[in-house]
Design a protein around this motif. Structure first.
Motif, PDB file in Angstrom:
ATOM      1  N   UNK A 122     -10.869  49.436 -16.431  1.00 13.31           N
ATOM      2  CA  UNK A 122     -11.191  48.007 -16.405  1.00 13.31           C
ATOM      3  C   UNK A 122      -9.912  47.188 -16.592  1.00 13.31           C
ATOM      4  N   UNK A 123      -9.800  46.123 -15.817  1.00 11.61           N
ATOM      5  CA  UNK A 123      -8.650  45.227 -15.960  1.00 11.61           C
ATOM      6  C   UNK A 123      -8.888  44.317 -17.171  1.00 11.61           C
ATOM      7  N   UNK A 124      -7.934  44.230 -18.105  1.00  9.68           N
ATOM      8  CA  UNK A 124      -8.105  43.379 -19.295  1.00  9.68           C
ATOM      9  C   UNK A 124      -7.822  41.910 -18.974  1.00  9.68           C
ATOM     10  N   UNK A 125      -8.737  41.299 -18.238  1.00  5.92           N
ATOM     11  CA  UNK A 125      -8.530  39.922 -17.785  1.00  5.92           C
ATOM     12  C   UNK A 125      -8.279  38.962 -18.952  1.00  5.92           C
ATOM     13  N   UNK A 126      -7.497  37.928 -18.655  1.00  2.68           N
ATOM     14  CA  UNK A 126      -7.217  36.856 -19.610  1.00  2.68           C
ATOM     15  C   UNK A 126      -7.764  35.580 -18.989  1.00  2.68           C
ATOM     16  N   UNK A 127      -8.925  35.142 -19.459  1.00  2.00           N
ATOM     17  CA  UNK A 127      -9.596  34.026 -18.785  1.00  2.00           C
ATOM     18  C   UNK A 127      -9.714  32.767 -19.638  1.00  2.00           C
ATOM     19  N   UNK A 128      -9.363  32.849 -20.919  1.00  2.89           N
ATOM     20  CA  UNK A 128      -9.417  31.660 -21.756  1.00  2.89           C
ATOM     21  C   UNK A 128      -8.222  30.763 -21.447  1.00  2.89           C
ATOM     22  N   UNK A 129      -8.496  29.477 -21.306  1.00  2.80           N
ATOM     23  CA  UNK A 129      -7.415  28.526 -21.035  1.00  2.80           C
ATOM     24  C   UNK A 129      -7.821  27.156 -21.556  1.00  2.80           C
ATOM     25  N   UNK A 130      -6.887  26.485 -22.224  1.00  4.99           N
ATOM     26  CA  UNK A 130      -7.153  25.155 -22.773  1.00  4.99           C
ATOM     27  C   UNK A 130      -6.252  24.173 -22.030  1.00  4.99           C
ATOM     28  N   UNK A 131      -6.860  23.173 -21.389  1.00  2.00           N
ATOM     29  CA  UNK A 131      -6.075  22.240 -20.582  1.00  2.00           C
ATOM     30  C   UNK A 131      -6.908  21.004 -20.277  1.00  2.00           C
ATOM     31  N   UNK A 132      -6.233  20.000 -19.769  1.00  7.06           N
ATOM     32  CA  UNK A 132      -6.870  18.831 -19.161  1.00  7.06           C
ATOM     33  C   UNK A 132      -6.152  18.560 -17.854  1.00  7.06           C
ATOM     34  N   UNK A 133      -6.916  18.221 -16.829  1.00  7.94           N
ATOM     35  CA  UNK A 133      -6.287  17.922 -15.543  1.00  7.94           C
ATOM     36  C   UNK A 133      -5.303  16.774 -15.693  1.00  7.94           C
ATOM     37  N   UNK A 134      -4.117  16.977 -15.150  1.00  9.44           N
ATOM     38  CA  UNK A 134      -3.103  15.938 -15.172  1.00  9.44           C
ATOM     39  C   UNK A 134      -2.260  15.889 -16.424  1.00  9.44           C
ATOM     40  N   UNK A 135      -2.667  16.605 -17.461  1.00  9.28           N
ATOM     41  CA  UNK A 135      -1.903  16.593 -18.707  1.00  9.28           C
ATOM     42  C   UNK A 135      -0.742  17.586 -18.615  1.00  9.28           C
ATOM     43  N   UNK A 136       0.396  17.220 -19.143  1.00  9.69           N
ATOM     44  CA  UNK A 136       1.552  18.116 -19.167  1.00  9.69           C
ATOM     45  C   UNK A 136       1.593  18.814 -20.518  1.00  9.69           C
ATOM     46  N   UNK A 137       1.445  20.141 -20.511  1.00  7.33           N
ATOM     47  CA  UNK A 137       1.427  20.931 -21.743  1.00  7.33           C
ATOM     48  C   UNK A 137       2.693  21.761 -21.866  1.00  7.33           C
ATOM     49  N   UNK A 138       3.289  21.749 -23.048  1.00  3.67           N
ATOM     50  CA  UNK A 138       4.416  22.641 -23.343  1.00  3.67           C
ATOM     51  C   UNK A 138       3.828  24.001 -23.673  1.00  3.67           C
ATOM     52  N   UNK A 139       4.032  24.995 -22.818  1.00  7.28           N
ATOM     53  CA  UNK A 139       3.388  26.298 -22.996  1.00  7.28           C
ATOM     54  C   UNK A 139       4.348  27.372 -23.493  1.00  7.28           C
ATOM     55  N   UNK A 140       5.659  27.069 -23.496  1.00  6.47           N
ATOM     56  CA  UNK A 140       6.667  27.952 -24.088  1.00  6.47           C
ATOM     57  C   UNK A 140       7.889  27.083 -24.350  1.00  6.47           C
ATOM     58  N   UNK A 141       8.909  27.608 -25.032  1.00  7.31           N
ATOM     59  CA  UNK A 141      10.073  26.760 -25.306  1.00  7.31           C
ATOM     60  C   UNK A 141      10.697  26.122 -24.074  1.00  7.31           C
ATOM     61  N   UNK A 142      10.674  26.811 -22.933  1.00  3.25           N
ATOM     62  CA  UNK A 142      11.315  26.292 -21.730  1.00  3.25           C
ATOM     63  C   UNK A 142      10.339  25.863 -20.630  1.00  3.25           C
ATOM     64  N   UNK A 143       9.035  26.068 -20.842  1.00  8.98           N
ATOM     65  CA  UNK A 143       8.074  25.896 -19.752  1.00  8.98           C
ATOM     66  C   UNK A 143       7.021  24.854 -20.100  1.00  8.98           C
ATOM     67  N   UNK A 144       6.817  23.924 -19.166  1.00  7.88           N
ATOM     68  CA  UNK A 144       5.681  22.998 -19.219  1.00  7.88           C
ATOM     69  C   UNK A 144       4.779  23.273 -18.015  1.00  7.88           C
ATOM     70  N   UNK A 145       3.503  22.890 -18.140  1.00  9.49           N
ATOM     71  CA  UNK A 145       2.552  23.153 -17.051  1.00  9.49           C
ATOM     72  C   UNK A 145       1.626  21.951 -16.867  1.00  9.49           C
ATOM     73  N   UNK A 146       1.393  21.608 -15.593  1.00  9.91           N
ATOM     74  CA  UNK A 146       0.420  20.584 -15.213  1.00  9.91           C
ATOM     75  C   UNK A 146      -0.548  21.237 -14.240  1.00  9.91           C
TER      76      UNK A 146
END
Length: 297
Positions: free
Chosen positions: A1-25
């Motif tokens: 079985x593949x150990x899927x990772x499906x939990x995610x916390x976000x809002x559309x259009x919001x810029x989140x700092x997800x690591x020291x060097x990485x942001x995600x929209x």
């Protein structure tokens, strides 16, 4: 079985700092092939790189420009030419003056209508700079390197972030789902080789364009490959019962999968069968397709 990772916390259009060097929209384009939507990554501060700008949605463009306010975009990096990844590259480049890097969309014969994915192709995608395996892109405090990974598409490329030993894996490896391999551009043999290539590089984290990061990288990639080999074994078992077609096999092989994904699943089965034919383990009467009859060699 593949150990899927499906939990995610976000809002559309919001810029989140997800690591020291990485942001995600995340773009507002959820669907059976995009999960919650396209995650566009911003690497660095001040002078930055943007990875997979996403679909041509004005709301997503405005969200990115707000996140990038006061910064310089030196690189726009595109993993591949599907319409949920590359179309916003040109509008973002016009707005920021950035250069687009990637591998151009392949020129192939038009696929049959029953082989079309929801995501679709951005056939007009042309980067400003065509990149090769190992190409390096740098900014203040960050270094990215191109890792070519054909399989999902022939022009797919991932980007390794040296400072965090992380890989932006596009659609090559996703935490929430397996990847569709779509002939004639997608190639199962190339995909297996690209999985081995990424596994050997021993990254700490994978950042797919859709969904959450994968932290346990080596076992996840192994499970991904094992899943493909198990699907291959199912196809061979189905053919052991007698000659059959891909369209006849899919409802049984993918009984637990959302029927909306069965057309895409059929493409992945076709990719498996084309590899088996190439290896001489399966034969086909005439041109290989969804309605062709296959049998064990």
């Amino acid at each position: 079985m593949i150990p899927y990772v499906r939990e995610i916390e976000f809002e559309y259009g919001r810029c989140d700092q997800v690591s020291p060097l990485i942001r995600r929209v995340i773009a507002d384009n959820p669907g059976p092939f995009t999960y919650t939507g396209t995650g566009t990554y911003i690497v660095g501060r001040g002078t930055v790189a943007v990875i997979d700008p996403g679909p041509d949605l004005d709301g997503h463009l405005q969200a990115l420009l707000a996140a990038l306010d006061g910064e310089t975009v030196s690189h726009i990096l595109v993993t591949h030419h599907h319409s949920d990844h590359s179309p916003l590259a040109r509008p973002l480049a016009r707005a920021t003056g950035a250069t687009i890097y990637g591998r151009r969309a392949p020129h192939l014969a038009e696929a049959a209508s029953d082989l079309t994915l929801e995501a679709g192709d951005d056939d007009g995608f042309r980067p400003d700079v065509e990149i090769a395996d190992g190409a390096v892109f740098e900014g203040p405090g960050w270094t990215l390197r191109a890792v070519t990974t054909p399989g999902h598409t022939s022009n797919h490329v991932c980007f390794a972030l040296a400072e965090e030993n992380a890989l932006f894996s596009g659609d090559h490896i996703m935490g929430w789902s397996t990847t569709v391999i779509t002939p004639p551009d997608g190639d199962m043999g190339a995909y297996f080789a690209s999985l081995d290539k990424v596994k050997a590089l021993d990254f700490d984290t994978l950042w797919p364009t859709h969904g959450s990061p994968v932290r346990e990288v080596a076992p996840f990639i192994q499970a991904y490959a094992d899943h493909r080999r198990a699907r291959e074994a199912q196809i061979l078992a189905a053919l052991a019962a007698g000659p059959t077609t891909i369209k006849a096999m899919v409802p049984t092989l993918y009984a637990a999968v959302d029927p909306r994904l069965h057309p895409a699943a059929a493409m992945s089965v076709l990719a498996h069968v084309l590899l088996l034919v190439k290896e001489g383990r399966v034969t086909c009467e005439g041109v290989a397709g969804l309605d062709s009859e296959y049998r064990l060699a």
